[in-house]
Design a protein around this motif. Structure first.
Motif, PDB file in Angstrom:
ATOM      1  N   GLY A  43       1.819  -3.919   0.871  1.00 59.53           N
ATOM      2  CA  GLY A  43       2.754  -3.670  -0.228  1.00 59.53           C
ATOM      3  C   GLY A  43       2.778  -2.217  -0.644  1.00 59.53           C
ATOM      4  N   LEU A  44       1.603  -1.597  -0.737  1.00 63.48           N
ATOM      5  CA  LEU A  44       1.544  -0.185  -1.128  1.00 63.48           C
ATOM      6  C   LEU A  44       2.118   0.728  -0.048  1.00 63.48           C
ATOM      7  N   ALA A  47       5.767   0.531  -0.411  1.00 69.27           N
ATOM      8  CA  ALA A  47       6.202   1.257  -1.608  1.00 69.27           C
ATOM      9  C   ALA A  47       6.254   2.756  -1.334  1.00 69.27           C
ATOM     10  N   PHE A  51       1.452   6.124  -3.209  1.00 69.16           N
ATOM     11  CA  PHE A  51       0.643   4.931  -2.968  1.00 69.16           C
ATOM     12  C   PHE A  51       0.291   4.730  -1.497  1.00 69.16           C
ATOM     13  N   GLY A  55      -2.662   2.434   0.171  1.00 70.74           N
ATOM     14  CA  GLY A  55      -2.230   1.312   0.991  1.00 70.74           C
ATOM     15  C   GLY A  55      -2.909   1.298   2.347  1.00 70.74           C
TER      16      GLY A  55
END
Length: 74
Positions: A43-44, A47, A51, A55
């Motif tokens: 997810g990071l 993004a 991030f 991640g």
């Protein structure tokens, strides 16, 4: 036949799944933590931005956890 038994029958990856599952079923907290780290890391990374490094770190923890479980599995 359960879904686990069906996964064990898959060509090429069935034996790997069996080995991972043999460790995961006895170490539930470990399993949860590495799967959360893997999902969080993905997810990071998606993004992006600031991030991305966090991640990659979280995803690396998840991958290392799977490797550890594979090596410790029977």
């Amino acid at each position: 036949m359960t879904i686990d038994e069906q996964l064990y029958q898959l060509p090429l990856i069935g034996r790997f799944i069996r080995r991972l599952y043999s460790y995961f079923k006895n170490h539930i907290l470990f399993t949860d933590v590495i799967h959360i780290a893997t999902g969080f890391g993905l997810g990071l990374i998606l993004a992006g931005g600031s991030f991305f490094r966090l991640g990659v770190l979280a995803l690396s923890i998840g991958i290392a956890g799977h490797l550890f479980a594979f090596l410790k599995g029977k």
